[in-house]
Design a protein around this motif. Structure first.
Motif, PDB file in Angstrom:
ATOM      1  N   GLU A 218      63.151  36.004  29.461  1.00 57.01           N
ATOM      2  CA  GLU A 218      62.585  35.707  30.638  1.00 57.01           C
ATOM      3  C   GLU A 218      61.013  35.095  30.327  1.00 57.01           C
ATOM      4  OE1 GLU A 218      63.863  35.636  33.681  1.00 57.01           O
ATOM      5  OE2 GLU A 218      65.582  36.310  32.452  1.00 57.01           O
TER       6      GLU A 218
ATOM      7  N   LYS B  78      62.056  29.495  27.297  1.00 54.46           N
ATOM      8  CA  LYS B  78      62.862  28.745  28.206  1.00 54.46           C
ATOM      9  C   LYS B  78      62.472  27.181  28.106  1.00 54.46           C
ATOM     10  CE  LYS B  78      63.153  32.149  31.751  1.00 54.46           C
ATOM     11  NZ  LYS B  78      62.930  32.401  33.116  1.00 54.46           N
TER      12      LYS B  78
ATOM     13  N   SER C 104      56.818  40.275  30.864  1.00 52.47           N
ATOM     14  CA  SER C 104      57.145  41.212  31.394  1.00 52.47           C
ATOM     15  C   SER C 104      56.874  42.431  30.357  1.00 52.47           C
ATOM     16  CB  SER C 104      58.727  41.554  31.547  1.00 52.47           C
ATOM     17  OG  SER C 104      59.318  41.434  30.354  1.00 52.47           O
TER      18      SER C 104
END
Length: 153
Positions: free
Chosen positions: A125, A130, A141
């Motif tokens: 994430e 990405k 996170s």
């Protein structure tokens, strides 16, 4: 407490510069991206933890950890015509750019490289892994923070 990744170019200001000022705080200034600015202005809070990430250098990756000691406030460099971060459209009444103050906490024994971060199956994430994600400040996170921290130390 939240977790963040702040990118920097170590030839301008890196983990060693922050460590050299370990008895004081340093402003994290010069951010000129609106989404990153919004994080600094609205979401980054005192006591949040920050990975210091070296980019645009030979060894790209996470170099260490800092802690936020002052929440978002106007970045003074936007008002200084001599600064490379000067913004003539900004005013003290309506500042466009914000910064936070950080304090050194830890330098890792070695850079946790982007290549090794991308190879971790638990890291999915984080904006860093990405495609097309170029923000200089991004949230991390709690679970990914722990994975990265454990791998680095």
């Amino acid at each position: 407490m939240a977790y963040w990744l702040f990118k920097t170019e170590p030839d301008t200001f890196g983990i060693d510069d922050l460590a050299a000022r370990s008895n004081q705080t340093e402003p994290w200034d010069g951010v000129r991206n609106y989404q990153a600015r919004n994080f600094l202005r609205d979401q980054v809070k005192a006591d949040d933890k920050v990975f210091i990430y070296h980019s645009s250098c030979k060894q790209v990756g996470i170099a260490g950890v800092a802690r936020v000691v002052r929440e978002g406030y106007p970045d003074e460099t936007q008002f200084d015509p001599e600064s490379p971060y000067f913004d003539p459209k900004s005013s003290r009444e309506q500042p466009r750019w914000y910064r936070v103050d950080v304090k050194f906490e830890q330098k890792f024994p070695a850079i946790l490289s982007l290549q090794s971060i991308k190879a971790m199956p638990q890291i999915t994430e984080l904006g860093l892994v990405k495609k097309g994600h170029r923000l200089s400040i991004m949230p991390v996170s709690e679970s990914e923070w722990q994975v990265l921290l454990n791998k680095a130390v």
